[in-house]
Design an enzyme around this catalytic site. Structure first.
Site, mmCIF file in Angstrom:
data_model
loop_
_atom_site.group_PDB
_atom_site.id
_atom_site.type_symbol
_atom_site.label_atom_id
_atom_site.label_comp_id
_atom_site.label_asym_id
_atom_site.label_seq_id
_atom_site.Cartn_x
_atom_site.Cartn_y
_atom_site.Cartn_z
ATOM 1 N N ARG A 164 10.072 4.598 -37.453
ATOM 2 C CA ARG A 164 10.102 4.296 -36.019
ATOM 3 C C ARG A 164 9.680 2.860 -35.807
ATOM 4 O O ARG A 164 8.750 2.364 -36.457
ATOM 5 C CB ARG A 164 9.150 5.228 -35.252
ATOM 6 C CG ARG A 164 9.606 6.680 -35.208
ATOM 7 C CD ARG A 164 10.763 6.854 -34.222
ATOM 8 N NE ARG A 164 11.188 8.259 -34.138
ATOM 9 C CZ ARG A 164 12.152 8.792 -34.861
ATOM 10 N NH1 ARG A 164 12.789 8.053 -35.766
ATOM 11 N NH2 ARG A 164 12.490 10.049 -34.712
ATOM 12 N N GLU A 166 15.818 -1.303 -29.093
ATOM 13 C CA GLU A 166 17.158 -1.207 -29.678
ATOM 14 C C GLU A 166 18.219 -1.191 -28.579
ATOM 15 O O GLU A 166 17.998 -0.586 -27.527
ATOM 16 C CB GLU A 166 17.261 0.063 -30.535
ATOM 17 C CG GLU A 166 16.313 0.054 -31.720
ATOM 18 C CD GLU A 166 16.421 1.306 -32.591
ATOM 19 O OE1 GLU A 166 17.230 2.196 -32.261
ATOM 20 O OE2 GLU A 166 15.708 1.390 -33.609
ATOM 21 N N HIS A 192 19.630 0.998 -37.375
ATOM 22 C CA HIS A 192 19.144 2.386 -37.300
ATOM 23 C C HIS A 192 20.190 3.359 -37.867
ATOM 24 O O HIS A 192 20.680 4.252 -37.175
ATOM 25 C CB HIS A 192 18.786 2.765 -35.860
ATOM 26 C CG HIS A 192 17.669 3.762 -35.798
ATOM 27 N ND1 HIS A 192 16.667 3.709 -34.866
ATOM 28 C CD2 HIS A 192 17.390 4.852 -36.568
ATOM 29 C CE1 HIS A 192 15.826 4.709 -35.052
ATOM 30 N NE2 HIS A 192 16.238 5.410 -36.081
#
Length: 304
Positions: free
Chosen positions: A234, A263, A280
């Protein structure tokens, strides 16, 4: 019970069933009306509030901010998470509002672990730097490091952390573990406090849950000069500002980030050639996505 044909399902993940349409076919065959993510990125809180209309009873969830306000304003019966982490969901609020929460804890394990090992090797052998140079007609050889005999600290020893450790064993690395919740008697590797681990590790890889910052300026200052750090977990677990300072001071030789505080990422780490940035994609293999998405759909159907 209300007919399934009247049940609307919102799809949160931006790339749901993109490479294999099986999960969407299952939803259609069960008579669900599917509402797609119109933005093709992580939904914001305001967007969620607009999309979760009264007749939307199920959510196939990614990393959307499912806090108390969102859950209270929704009419959801089920949240089915595509993935292992639940830190983006207010579980207490979900319980209070009688919303079932499902997830797919095993799905991303191997995919994330394999990408971690690949990125670790790419970092210490400086593969991206040489690749970029050669694409620009420059024959620049770099002397890197081997994983053999290097001390690798694995922060978080759940499913993914354990898989990373198993994949590392053939490289003859010295593996140490940081996880206050493990039983030391049951772990095959030495278990250290965070402080003790980061002071001796050559490579640090983060596989913790939650969003509380674990690696900030204080922790970077304690690391060995020339160490490497990886974060596929994370974004909030690692301070990007502190990482930049550590890179500038030469404390950290390189880093790989697959998750970010904000993001999509568009920050200053783009300027650091010794930092590998990926958007990601830890779980982004055909095998993993199909397994997780299909399981998430089945979980949702079973719950409803």
């Amino acid at each position: 019970m209300e007919s399934l044909t009247k049940k609307k399902i919102l799809i949160g993940p931006s790339s749901f069933a993109e490479h294999d349409n099986t999960p969407r076919k299952i939803l259609n065959s069960e008579g669900f009306q599917v509402i797609e993510n119109p933005f093709k990125r992580k939904l914001t809180k305001d967007e969620l509030l607009r999309l979760l209309s009264e007749d939307v009873l199920g959510l196939i969830a990614g990393l959307e901010p499912l806090d108390r306000e969102v859950l209270k304003e929704s009419n959801l019966s089920v949240i089915s998470r595509v993935g292992a982490g639940l830190s983006n969901i207010d579980l207490d609020a979900a319980k209070e509002f009688k919303i079932d929460v499902c997830y797919t804890p095993d799905g991303p394990t191997r995919a994330v672990a394999e990408l971690t090992i690949g990125s670790m090797l790419s970092l210490i052998r400086m593969v991206p730097l040489m690749d970029s140079a050669l694409h620009n007609s420059m024959w620049n050889k770099k002397i890197g490091l081997q994983l053999q005999f290097k001390t690798v600290a694995i922060i978080g020893f759940g499913r993914i952390g354990k898989c990373v450790a198993e994949l590392l064993k053939p490289f003859d690395s010295k593996i140490i573990v940081v996880d206050p919740f493990v039983n030391k008697e049951e772990v095959k590797f030495p278990v250290f406090s965070l402080q003790d681990a980061i002071t001796q590790a050559d490579i640090i890889t983060i596989h913790s849950s939650g969003d509380e910052c674990l690696i900030g300026e204080k922790e970077f200052s304690m690391m060995k000069k020339g160490s490497y750090i990886l974060n596929p977990a994370r974004g909030g677990l690692l301070s990007e500002t502190a990482l930049i300072k550590a890179l500038d001071e030469g404390k950290v030789a390189g880093a790989w980030l697959d998750s970010f505080e904000v993001e999509p990422y568009n920050g200053p780490l783009k300027e650091y050639e010794q930092v590998i940035l990926t958007p990601h994609v830890g779980s982004y293999t055909h095998d993993c996505r199909k397994q997780m998405e299909t399981e998430a759909v089945q979980n949702l159907i079973n719950a409803l």
